[in-house]
Design an enzyme around this catalytic site. Structure first.
Site, mmCIF file in Angstrom:
data_model
loop_
_atom_site.group_PDB
_atom_site.id
_atom_site.type_symbol
_atom_site.label_atom_id
_atom_site.label_comp_id
_atom_site.label_asym_id
_atom_site.label_seq_id
_atom_site.Cartn_x
_atom_site.Cartn_y
_atom_site.Cartn_z
ATOM 1 N N THR A 90 0.840 -1.201 0.000
ATOM 2 C CA THR A 90 0.000 0.000 0.000
ATOM 3 C C THR A 90 0.869 1.243 0.000
ATOM 4 O O THR A 90 1.825 1.342 0.757
ATOM 5 C CB THR A 90 -0.967 0.068 1.206
ATOM 6 O OG1 THR A 90 -1.398 1.429 1.353
ATOM 7 C CG2 THR A 90 -0.308 -0.352 2.508
ATOM 8 N N ASP B 146 -0.170 3.936 1.035
ATOM 9 C CA ASP B 146 -0.554 4.688 2.241
ATOM 10 C C ASP B 146 0.328 4.355 3.442
ATOM 11 O O ASP B 146 0.364 5.114 4.399
ATOM 12 C CB ASP B 146 -2.013 4.387 2.608
ATOM 13 C CG ASP B 146 -2.987 4.942 1.585
ATOM 14 O OD1 ASP B 146 -2.639 5.942 0.939
ATOM 15 O OD2 ASP B 146 -4.073 4.366 1.435
ATOM 16 N N GLY C 245 -3.806 9.884 0.602
ATOM 17 C CA GLY C 245 -3.741 9.454 2.002
ATOM 18 C C GLY C 245 -5.036 9.766 2.715
ATOM 19 O O GLY C 245 -5.270 10.900 3.082
ATOM 20 N N ARG C 246 -5.872 8.758 2.873
ATOM 21 C CA ARG C 246 -7.201 8.978 3.412
ATOM 22 C C ARG C 246 -7.143 9.142 4.934
ATOM 23 O O ARG C 246 -7.672 10.114 5.479
ATOM 24 C CB ARG C 246 -8.063 7.771 3.053
ATOM 25 C CG ARG C 246 -9.527 7.908 3.322
ATOM 26 C CD ARG C 246 -10.234 6.652 2.852
ATOM 27 N NE ARG C 246 -10.100 6.464 1.419
ATOM 28 C CZ ARG C 246 -10.959 6.957 0.524
ATOM 29 N NH1 ARG C 246 -12.000 7.644 0.927
ATOM 30 N NH2 ARG C 246 -10.779 6.753 -0.759
ATOM 31 N N GLN D 26 0.927 9.268 -8.441
ATOM 32 C CA GLN D 26 1.680 8.884 -7.244
ATOM 33 C C GLN D 26 1.845 7.380 -7.126
ATOM 34 O O GLN D 26 2.809 6.903 -6.542
ATOM 35 C CB GLN D 26 0.960 9.392 -5.989
ATOM 36 C CG GLN D 26 0.953 10.894 -5.894
ATOM 37 C CD GLN D 26 -0.050 11.389 -4.862
ATOM 38 O OE1 GLN D 26 0.269 11.529 -3.698
ATOM 39 N NE2 GLN D 26 -1.279 11.637 -5.296
#
Lengths: 423, 423
Positions: free
Chosen positions: A159, A161, A204-205, A317
């Site tokens: 991930t 993230d 990025g949540r 990204q």
């Protein structure tokens, strides 16, 4: 860097060989990819394929098109014996070579998945993805147990993230972070050329790791980004405008990095586009709305005489062709290989591969197996101590953490002797 | 590629030496940068500096901070003797090392600029930029003539838009085009993984060269971008939706590349943000508005069940650290060097450096001097014959034109033997 990382990995696994049971479970292997792709997720795929193809206990290696969707619709590919040359090319190719999916199976679907495993004599399932993918793997393992079907289920982490628990960091993050750092380094130089206020919205949540990587772009004291806002800290538009005012007053320009997941003190996202994905998440990426909203606020406050621009870095990204962290690529390969090794070891019925950073100044890692339920569902954020008190920048501890994952950035130079000519 | 391009360039200038007059004009040189920066504009700066520093007729080389703004405010830097190591680093650094400006001088300001030249004994002025910058150079030359101040004024071309006349192509374009090609190649792979409709908005106000470069991302017949819309062709939202429908019906996904400058048959921009810059241009970049608008239209047409996303590539196209076309870098250096050579040759009082592509399959170029007024103001677009009849893609002639400017892209691989397992 890549070579040495690979070498270290090999050494690690060589030093701690996992002794196999006399006769490992015999059956075919299936590998799938899920969630948002990364530029190194195919490294993990190739790690699984090439390791599985070497195992006598695994007669055939299959790939599932679009993860569990391919299992449910019988879109399984016999990967056969892929030539090493082909595998190396695939490994260097961004996005999911097998296709990806965002889907949590219902209980009835888990049963159908186990039936498909039985039909194709699949005894090893490797599922590459994030926390949602680990949760799916957990559900499938439960269904297999309920059906008394013996198999091994392994989650291979990926991930951008970087929000999985247990592991020091996630494959995919280093390359995406490298993209963000190179983007902000260039954008800051651009903003020096034509000064103004520039806002860059970064993926990025819930976790700000990727937006925080923008800080790696800085070398000189006045380099941007000058302000960094992360979802780990409540966002206040008033404080944001105060911060921009202070930087602009000092430098005559200001570069801001903002995580797409920033929210107010009540937890409401600063931007809500209204669309939700199949996991119930609001759509944040693939729209310029947050950047445009923040730029509008800045224009309202500072007037039209100041140049204000916003960019949303978007899907580049996680997909841009050619920007890869060598360490990230090597580790992404390794977690795939380690998953096969762990599955064949006889020590674990299931698990997720995690990365442990060795103590000491020199960067090196070990790989370990962690239970599926330790990485499923709940995610990880940046610890508050790595963010400054004001909540608008990262602390040096974050930089020390992230720098080795991203690798050396391209060199930047400035003119010497920049003295003003006598008037 | 870079080495050979440089070698060819050297050979070219060696074969056609411009003989100098016995005694060239003696005086200091001033170099400035204007307009939107590129990742290779400092190559041109270093080309000028290093060539000028070698000239006996040029005692000192100065740099203007933020172009003519630095001349008007006496922010001139003595560049001294920059070590080669420093110059090489600066050359590899994106954006304008001296700072840039978007400003057309008024007649009174041109007079003040000539006074500054006289005060600092500046006899050579090199201005790196696009068509607006060439226009400024022309105005300054006229003011110098009116003041009976002998000097040489040269324009050094740069623009990611590739829209200067006379020259085959513009330094800065190749690297930005490379960025766009790598972005679309990765984004198309991402869209294969999680299929849907993806819209990418690319810089280019009047000329579609940069958006057209997205076509270089394609290798396989079903690779995206599947549709390309350029400002050279009137845009119709209805035809756009028809086109998307056709591609989506055929492939189950669709990647669209759109130039930010697309407009309707009346010449009205599809998106107008209302803000205008000092040249009277509407702000197109630094906002996600066009992408979001097109995505909205697609969602309205195709419903919520299809995944629709839009990205605006933004300033990364001209500033991203580390994505550079080697040919572009070598040529950007060369045009700076050629400007100094031309200025010292005694053959020209002023001019702009243009690139001429040699006939033949192997890519090679010559440099020539063209009068300032041939590149000032009016810009160039893609010729209609390089765009298909429907106006939604480019023809192979464009690909042949652009490919050598961008260089070889990173290799992409696909799995072999992708046959479905027998059911």
């Amino acid at each position: 860097m890549p070579g040495s990382a690979t070498a270290r990995t090999k050494k690690t696994t060589h030093k701690n060989p996992r002794r196999r049971t006399a006769s490992p479970l015999v059956g075919n292997a299936l590998v799938g990819q899920a969630g948002g792709p990364t530029v190194v997720i195919n490294q993990s795929l190739v790690g699984v394929i090439s390791a599985a193809q070497r195992e006598k206990a695994i007669p055939r290696v299959y790939g599932a098109r679009h993860g569990i969707m391919g299992i449910l619709t019988d879109q399984l590919i016999d990967l056969g014996r892929q030539p090493a040359r082909v595998l190396e090319r695939v490994a260097q190719t961004p996005a999911s070579a097998l296709g990806s999916v965002r889907k949590q199976p219902k209980p009835e679907e888990c049963e159908r998945i186990v039936e498909a495993f039985r039909r194709h004599d699949i005894r090893y399932f490797f599922y590459i993805g994030g926390n949602d993918t680990a949760e799916t793997a957990l559900a499938i393992q439960a269904a297999a147990r309920a059906a008394a079907y013996e198999m091994r289920v392994f989650h291979v982490p990926k991930t951008i993230d970087n929000d999985l628990r247990v592991t020091d960091h996630c494959p995919g993050y280093g390359s995406a972070a490298r993209f963000v750092a190179c983007a902000l380094a260039g954008d800051d130089l651009d903003n020096r050329s034509l000064p103004g206020i520039k806002i860059d919205v970064i993926m990025g949540r819930h976790a700000g790791f990727l937006a925080a990587a923008s800080a790696l772009a800085r070398r000189e004291p006045d380099d941007g980004p000058h302000l960094i806002y992360l979802p780990e800290v409540d966002f206040s538009a008033d404080r944001f405008l105060e911060d921009v005012d202070a930087v602009y007053g000092r430098l005559g320009r200001c570069v801001v990095a903002v995580s797409e997941g920033i929210h107010d003190a009540q937890g409401r996202l600063i931007i809500e586009s209204g669309e939700k994905d199949s996991h119930g998440n609001v759509q944040l990426s693939g729209t310029g709305a947050l950047g445009d909203l923040l730029a509008l606020r800045v224009k309202e406050r500072f007037g039209k005489s100041i140049r204000v621009r916003a960019d949303t870095l978007g899907y580049l990204q996680r997909s841009f062709l050619g920007v890869v962290s060598a360490v990230d690529a090597a580790e992404a390969r390794a977690v795939g290989r380690e998953a096969v090794r762990a599955a064949l070891s006889g020590k674990h019925d299931s698990g997720s591969i995690a990365i442990r950073r060795r103590p000491g100044k020199k960067y090196a890692v070990d790989y370990l197996v962690t239970p599926l339920d330790t990485v499923a569902r709940v995610t990880r954020s940046i610890e508050r101590a790595w963010i400054n008190a004001r909540g608008n920048d990262v602390e040096p501890q974050f930089l020390d953490y992230a720098r080795p994952l991203v690798g050396k950035l391209p060199i930047v130079g400035h003119l010497e002797n920049r003295k003003i000519v006598g008037r």
